[in-house]
Design a protein around this motif. Structure first.
Motif, short mmCIF file in Angstrom:
data_model
loop_
_atom_site.label_atom_id
_atom_site.label_comp_id
_atom_site.label_asym_id
_atom_site.label_seq_id
_atom_site.Cartn_x
_atom_site.Cartn_y
_atom_site.Cartn_z
N THR A 71 0.89 -1.09 -0.19
CA THR A 71 0.09 0.03 -0.04
C THR A 71 0.90 1.06 -0.07
O THR A 71 1.93 1.24 0.60
CB THR A 71 -0.93 0.11 1.19
OG1 THR A 71 -1.99 0.91 0.95
CG2 THR A 71 -0.30 0.21 2.66
N ASP A 72 0.17 2.61 -0.52
CA ASP A 72 1.15 3.67 -0.38
C ASP A 72 0.40 4.38 0.67
O ASP A 72 -0.74 4.49 1.04
CB ASP A 72 0.89 4.39 -1.80
CG ASP A 72 1.74 3.61 -2.93
OD1 ASP A 72 2.81 3.18 -2.83
OD2 ASP A 72 1.11 3.47 -4.04
N VAL A 73 1.51 5.35 1.15
CA VAL A 73 1.04 6.20 2.27
C VAL A 73 1.55 7.41 2.01
O VAL A 73 2.54 7.67 1.19
CB VAL A 73 1.45 5.81 3.75
CG1 VAL A 73 0.73 4.32 4.07
CG2 VAL A 73 2.87 5.59 3.60
N GLU A 74 0.92 8.62 2.83
CA GLU A 74 1.50 10.11 2.75
C GLU A 74 1.69 10.17 4.10
O GLU A 74 1.04 10.13 5.04
CB GLU A 74 0.38 10.81 2.14
CG GLU A 74 -0.05 10.42 0.61
CD GLU A 74 -1.29 11.27 0.27
OE1 GLU A 74 -1.82 12.09 1.00
OE2 GLU A 74 -1.51 11.17 -1.04
N VAL A 75 2.87 11.04 4.20
CA VAL A 75 3.35 11.51 5.57
C VAL A 75 3.09 13.00 5.51
O VAL A 75 3.69 13.59 4.78
CB VAL A 75 4.85 11.06 5.67
CG1 VAL A 75 5.42 11.68 6.93
CG2 VAL A 75 4.89 9.67 5.60
N ASN A 76 2.38 13.44 6.63
CA ASN A 76 2.34 14.90 6.70
C ASN A 76 2.86 15.23 8.06
O ASN A 76 2.42 14.81 9.10
CB ASN A 76 0.86 15.40 6.85
CG ASN A 76 0.58 15.17 5.27
OD1 ASN A 76 0.95 15.68 4.39
ND2 ASN A 76 -0.61 14.08 5.21
N TRP A 77 3.86 16.32 8.01
CA TRP A 77 4.53 16.67 9.47
C TRP A 77 3.90 17.82 10.05
O TRP A 77 3.19 18.48 9.41
CB TRP A 77 6.01 16.91 9.10
CG TRP A 77 6.71 15.91 8.60
CD1 TRP A 77 7.35 15.47 7.58
CD2 TRP A 77 7.59 14.93 9.70
NE1 TRP A 77 7.84 14.26 7.41
CE2 TRP A 77 8.17 13.98 8.93
CE3 TRP A 77 7.48 14.83 10.97
CZ2 TRP A 77 8.84 12.96 9.32
CZ3 TRP A 77 8.07 13.81 11.62
CH2 TRP A 77 8.80 12.81 10.77
N ASP A 78 3.38 17.75 11.51
CA ASP A 78 3.04 18.65 12.25
C ASP A 78 3.97 19.67 12.47
O ASP A 78 5.11 19.40 12.64
CB ASP A 78 2.56 17.92 13.53
CG ASP A 78 1.35 16.85 13.44
OD1 ASP A 78 0.77 16.94 12.73
OD2 ASP A 78 1.39 16.13 14.06
N PRO A 79 3.63 20.87 12.87
CA PRO A 79 4.29 22.03 13.13
C PRO A 79 5.17 21.67 14.78
O PRO A 79 4.37 20.79 15.24
CB PRO A 79 3.72 23.05 13.35
CG PRO A 79 2.11 22.80 12.81
CD PRO A 79 2.13 21.38 12.67
N PRO A 80 6.25 21.57 14.68
CA PRO A 80 7.00 21.30 15.88
C PRO A 80 6.43 21.91 17.19
O PRO A 80 6.18 23.22 17.40
CB PRO A 80 8.53 21.61 15.74
CG PRO A 80 8.49 22.68 14.68
CD PRO A 80 7.22 22.49 13.78
N GLN A 81 6.35 21.16 18.19
CA GLN A 81 5.79 21.57 19.27
C GLN A 81 6.93 21.71 20.58
O GLN A 81 6.89 22.63 21.22
CB GLN A 81 4.74 20.43 20.10
CG GLN A 81 3.61 20.37 19.10
CD GLN A 81 2.81 21.59 18.99
OE1 GLN A 81 2.16 22.03 20.05
NE2 GLN A 81 2.39 21.99 17.70
N GLU A 82 7.81 21.07 20.37
CA GLU A 82 9.01 20.94 21.29
C GLU A 82 10.09 20.99 20.58
O GLU A 82 10.48 20.51 19.39
CB GLU A 82 8.86 19.84 22.31
CG GLU A 82 7.81 19.54 23.14
CD GLU A 82 7.99 18.27 23.94
OE1 GLU A 82 9.21 17.98 24.31
OE2 GLU A 82 6.86 17.93 24.46
N PRO A 83 11.37 21.50 21.25
CA PRO A 83 12.71 21.50 20.36
C PRO A 83 13.10 20.18 20.15
O PRO A 83 13.14 19.33 21.10
CB PRO A 83 13.55 22.42 21.25
CG PRO A 83 12.70 22.93 22.19
CD PRO A 83 11.17 22.38 22.24
N TRP A 84 13.66 19.71 18.91
CA TRP A 84 14.32 18.71 18.44
C TRP A 84 13.40 17.55 18.58
O TRP A 84 13.76 16.23 18.76
CB TRP A 84 15.46 18.51 19.62
CG TRP A 84 16.53 19.46 19.33
CD1 TRP A 84 16.74 20.56 20.08
CD2 TRP A 84 17.06 19.66 18.19
NE1 TRP A 84 17.66 21.57 19.70
CE2 TRP A 84 17.96 21.20 18.34
CE3 TRP A 84 17.37 19.12 16.90
CZ2 TRP A 84 18.69 21.70 17.31
CZ3 TRP A 84 18.02 19.88 15.94
CH2 TRP A 84 18.85 21.18 16.12
#
Length: 106
Positions: A71-84
């Motif tokens: 299967t194919d997936v898509e990855v969507n990054w959230d805005p960073p909440q904590e450093p690193w």
């Protein structure tokens, strides 16, 4: 030549990623739709730019879903909440359905 069947993995389809920058290197956790978690080291140099590390983690999860779950997936990054620390949502790509369990090789 004898073909080996691809063994169905013990982990499920990815649904999320946690990426951490530590003093020892980049670490990841992959959450699955079935409630499991895969953790480990992301194999990139310790001084890798965070954007490049996120790209590598997304590629790893995309390949895992394609190779082991067909299967194919898509990855969507959230805005960073904590450093690193970064998190991402993984979803099935449009028009992509995982192969039913009965159709997957054992």
């Amino acid at each position: 030549m004898v073909r080996r069947k691809k063994k169905r993995p013990d982990w499920g389809i990815p649904k999320g990623i946690v990426l951490l920058a530590t003093s020892e290197g980049w670490r990841h956790g992959v959450l699955t739709m079935e409630g499991g978690m895969l953790c480990g080291r992301l194999y990139v140099p310790i001084n890798t730019d965070p954007q490049d590390a996120r790209t590598a983690a997304a590629q790893m999860v995309t390949e895992l879903a394609r190779d082991f779950h067909d299967t194919d997936v898509e990855v969507n990054w959230d805005p960073p909440q904590e450093p690193w620390t970064w998190t991402a949502h993984v979803s099935l790509a449009a028009g992509s359905e995982p192969a039913p369990l009965w159709a997957r090789p054992d």
